[in-house]
Design a protein around this motif. Structure first.
Motif, PDB file in Angstrom:
ATOM      1  N   CYS A   3       9.346 -16.015 -17.489  1.00  0.00           N
ATOM      2  CA  CYS A   3      10.765 -16.007 -17.092  1.00  0.00           C
ATOM      3  C   CYS A   3      11.446 -14.682 -17.444  1.00  0.00           C
ATOM      4  N   ILE A   4      10.917 -13.973 -18.431  1.00  0.00           N
ATOM      5  CA  ILE A   4      11.526 -12.706 -18.833  1.00  0.00           C
ATOM      6  C   ILE A   4      10.648 -11.517 -18.447  1.00  0.00           C
ATOM      7  N   LEU A   5       9.612 -11.772 -17.681  1.00  0.00           N
ATOM      8  CA  LEU A   5       8.683 -10.730 -17.260  1.00  0.00           C
ATOM      9  C   LEU A   5       9.199 -10.060 -15.987  1.00  0.00           C
ATOM     10  N   LYS A   6       9.458  -8.764 -16.058  1.00  0.00           N
ATOM     11  CA  LYS A   6       9.899  -8.020 -14.881  1.00  0.00           C
ATOM     12  C   LYS A   6       8.677  -7.581 -14.082  1.00  0.00           C
ATOM     13  N   PRO A   7       8.746  -7.664 -12.733  1.00  0.00           N
ATOM     14  CA  PRO A   7       7.600  -7.259 -11.911  1.00  0.00           C
ATOM     15  C   PRO A   7       7.325  -5.762 -12.047  1.00  0.00           C
ATOM     16  N   ILE A   8       6.117  -5.371 -11.742  1.00  0.00           N
ATOM     17  CA  ILE A   8       5.685  -3.988 -11.916  1.00  0.00           C
ATOM     18  C   ILE A   8       6.575  -3.013 -11.146  1.00  0.00           C
ATOM     19  N   ASP A   9       6.893  -3.344  -9.899  1.00  0.00           N
ATOM     20  CA  ASP A   9       7.666  -2.403  -9.085  1.00  0.00           C
ATOM     21  C   ASP A   9       9.119  -2.272  -9.543  1.00  0.00           C
ATOM     22  N   TYR A  10       9.607  -3.222 -10.327  1.00  0.00           N
ATOM     23  CA  TYR A  10      10.966  -3.137 -10.867  1.00  0.00           C
ATOM     24  C   TYR A  10      11.130  -1.862 -11.696  1.00  0.00           C
ATOM     25  N   ALA A  11      10.094  -1.517 -12.441  1.00  0.00           N
ATOM     26  CA  ALA A  11      10.158  -0.353 -13.313  1.00  0.00           C
ATOM     27  C   ALA A  11      10.024   0.958 -12.552  1.00  0.00           C
ATOM     28  N   LEU A  12       9.598   0.878 -11.295  1.00  0.00           N
ATOM     29  CA  LEU A  12       9.398   2.090 -10.491  1.00  0.00           C
ATOM     30  C   LEU A  12      10.576   2.317  -9.544  1.00  0.00           C
ATOM     31  N   TYR A  13      11.756   1.985 -10.022  1.00  0.00           N
ATOM     32  CA  TYR A  13      12.980   2.055  -9.220  1.00  0.00           C
ATOM     33  C   TYR A  13      13.256   3.454  -8.675  1.00  0.00           C
ATOM     34  N   ASN A  14      12.790   4.474  -9.384  1.00  0.00           N
ATOM     35  CA  ASN A  14      13.087   5.852  -8.971  1.00  0.00           C
ATOM     36  C   ASN A  14      12.062   6.414  -7.978  1.00  0.00           C
ATOM     37  N   PHE A  15      11.091   5.575  -7.580  1.00  0.00           N
ATOM     38  CA  PHE A  15      10.138   5.977  -6.549  1.00  0.00           C
ATOM     39  C   PHE A  15      10.634   5.446  -5.205  1.00  0.00           C
ATOM     40  N   GLU A  16      10.657   6.288  -4.208  1.00  0.00           N
ATOM     41  CA  GLU A  16      11.097   5.857  -2.881  1.00  0.00           C
ATOM     42  C   GLU A  16      10.143   4.801  -2.318  1.00  0.00           C
ATOM     43  N   LYS A  17      10.716   3.853  -1.592  1.00  0.00           N
ATOM     44  CA  LYS A  17       9.925   2.752  -1.026  1.00  0.00           C
ATOM     45  C   LYS A  17       9.221   3.203   0.261  1.00  0.00           C
ATOM     46  N   PHE A  18       7.961   2.824   0.401  1.00  0.00           N
ATOM     47  CA  PHE A  18       7.158   3.149   1.584  1.00  0.00           C
ATOM     48  C   PHE A  18       6.602   1.830   2.135  1.00  0.00           C
ATOM     49  N   ILE A  19       6.994   1.482   3.355  1.00  0.00           N
ATOM     50  CA  ILE A  19       6.548   0.216   3.953  1.00  0.00           C
ATOM     51  C   ILE A  19       5.507   0.503   5.032  1.00  0.00           C
ATOM     52  N   LEU A  20       4.328  -0.064   4.860  1.00  0.00           N
ATOM     53  CA  LEU A  20       3.229   0.099   5.813  1.00  0.00           C
ATOM     54  C   LEU A  20       3.204  -1.049   6.811  1.00  0.00           C
ATOM     55  N   ASN A  21       2.741  -0.757   8.005  1.00  0.00           N
ATOM     56  CA  ASN A  21       2.530  -1.798   9.009  1.00  0.00           C
ATOM     57  C   ASN A  21       1.509  -2.816   8.491  1.00  0.00           C
ATOM     58  N   ASP A  22       1.722  -4.068   8.806  1.00  0.00           N
ATOM     59  CA  ASP A  22       0.854  -5.151   8.319  1.00  0.00           C
ATOM     60  C   ASP A  22      -0.618  -4.953   8.667  1.00  0.00           C
ATOM     61  N   ILE A  23      -0.892  -4.228   9.735  1.00  0.00           N
ATOM     62  CA  ILE A  23      -2.294  -4.072  10.172  1.00  0.00           C
ATOM     63  C   ILE A  23      -3.111  -3.259   9.158  1.00  0.00           C
ATOM     64  N   HIS A  24      -2.429  -2.554   8.270  1.00  0.00           N
ATOM     65  CA  HIS A  24      -3.139  -1.722   7.292  1.00  0.00           C
ATOM     66  C   HIS A  24      -3.445  -2.455   5.988  1.00  0.00           C
ATOM     67  N   TYR A  25      -3.084  -3.710   5.900  1.00  0.00           N
ATOM     68  CA  TYR A  25      -3.149  -4.432   4.623  1.00  0.00           C
ATOM     69  C   TYR A  25      -4.532  -4.375   3.968  1.00  0.00           C
ATOM     70  N   LYS A  26      -5.564  -4.798   4.687  1.00  0.00           N
ATOM     71  CA  LYS A  26      -6.900  -4.866   4.086  1.00  0.00           C
ATOM     72  C   LYS A  26      -7.407  -3.498   3.670  1.00  0.00           C
ATOM     73  N   ARG A  27      -7.070  -2.506   4.463  1.00  0.00           N
ATOM     74  CA  ARG A  27      -7.532  -1.155   4.147  1.00  0.00           C
ATOM     75  C   ARG A  27      -6.819  -0.599   2.915  1.00  0.00           C
ATOM     76  N   ILE A  28      -5.506  -0.798   2.846  1.00  0.00           N
ATOM     77  CA  ILE A  28      -4.746  -0.196   1.752  1.00  0.00           C
ATOM     78  C   ILE A  28      -5.047  -0.853   0.411  1.00  0.00           C
ATOM     79  N   ILE A  29      -5.291  -2.159   0.394  1.00  0.00           N
ATOM     80  CA  ILE A  29      -5.593  -2.810  -0.895  1.00  0.00           C
ATOM     81  C   ILE A  29      -6.973  -2.431  -1.402  1.00  0.00           C
ATOM     82  N   ASN A  30      -7.809  -1.869  -0.518  1.00  0.00           N
ATOM     83  CA  ASN A  30      -9.131  -1.396  -0.915  1.00  0.00           C
ATOM     84  C   ASN A  30      -9.154   0.121  -1.139  1.00  0.00           C
ATOM     85  N   GLY A  31      -7.957   0.714  -1.136  1.00  0.00           N
ATOM     86  CA  GLY A  31      -7.847   2.130  -1.462  1.00  0.00           C
ATOM     87  C   GLY A  31      -8.216   3.082  -0.354  1.00  0.00           C
TER      88      GLY A  31
END
Length: 297
Positions: free
Chosen positions: A220-248
């Protein structure tokens, strides 16, 4: 359990003590802090759990804010109230002189770290060398004071708030203010009020954390990882890249608006994937992941 807990560190506990405490309460091995806070100081100490330990290096670079009490007329070997008094001065300075001296430290300054610190020299911590009676000639380092707000000036003391860069020692700041005034100074009290986005208002005491752990409510008091990266600009990828991006796998980009060698918070399928960087390889602009927080297939 992956995320960050904003801990209010009490006086008397080292940063490592807090890590050990959280490790025990969360029943988790991968736990780390984001920058040492003096054992006798109190205040904000973000603690990373699980995969969040991968971003500790980024959080340690964040700006930090403190409230400090400076006492004049004495110098101690640790530059704070807990050390041995090594020099004294009877010189009296007026409030205007104290005000001007403190404000003269705004901006980029050179600072010599204290011997009683966790910095290392030839693989050994400075405070260990200091306790052995050894005095190492340390080089001044570049630090930055973003802001100083003076709360109160007493006869031979001052209470002030300071916002500063990574690597700034408030004890050394107090020592240096004393020198500028032609006397001596030491830190009498230190409270860290903010580290990046984590501030004292949302920090949890060890007693509160202990109680929540007993109720199995730490998440309940655990902040998500991306919460701490507030000063990094957000980059949204197209859904079709999901499997590739999670595998680096590197993703070829057609959009030229993104900056080269800049770090981004990368999302795909409304999910935080990790930290990515834009690179040019063979004249192609690519997104290359630096840290991935989603398990690949």
């Amino acid at each position: 359990m992956d995320g960050i807990i904003n801990v209010f560190k009490p006086s008397g506990m080292t940063s490592h003590d807090v890590v050990s405490f959280i490790r025990k309460k969360a029943c988790q091995k991968k736990v780390g802090h984001t920058g040492t806070l003096d054992p006798n100081a109190v205040g904000v100490l973000p603690i990373c759990l699980g995969r969040a330990t991968k971003i500790a290096q980024f959080l340690s670079d964040d700006k930090k804010s403190y409230r400090c009490e400076l006492m004049l007329g004495k110098q101690t070997d640790t530059q704070d109230r807990y050390g041995k008094i090594i020099k004294t001065s009877d010189k009296k300075v007026n409030k205007e002189e104290i005000y001007n001296a403190i404000n003269s430290f705004r901006g980029a300054i050179k600072q010599i770290p204290p011997m009683y610190s966790a910095l290392k020299h030839n693989g050994k911590k400075l405070y260990e060398l200091a306790r052995e009676g050894k005095n190492i000639e340390l080089k001044a380092r570049d630090v930055f004071i973003y802001n100083i707000d003076i709360v109160h000036i007493g006869e031979q003391s001052a209470l002030f708030d300071v916002e500063c860069s990574k690597g700034t020692y408030i004890r050394s700041l107090c020592n240096d203010i004393g020198e500028i005034l032609g006397t001596f100074g030491y830190m009498n009290f230190l409270l860290r009020s903010k580290v990046g986005i984590f501030d004292i208002n949302s920090a949890k005491t060890v007693e509160e954390i202990d109680e929540m752990a007993q109720k199995h409510q730490l998440e309940c008091i655990l902040k998500p990882i991306d919460y701490a990266l507030y000063n990094f600009e957000k980059f949204i990828l197209n859904d079709i890249h999901y499997k590739r991006i999670i595998n680096g796998v590197k993703i070829i980009l057609n959009d030229s608006k993104y900056d080269i060698n800049k770090l981004y918070r990368v999302y795909c399928r409304d999910t935080f994937i990790g930290i990515g960087k834009i690179e040019i390889i063979n004249n192609r602009k690519l997104l290359k992941m630096q840290k991935v927080f989603i398990k690949g297939d």
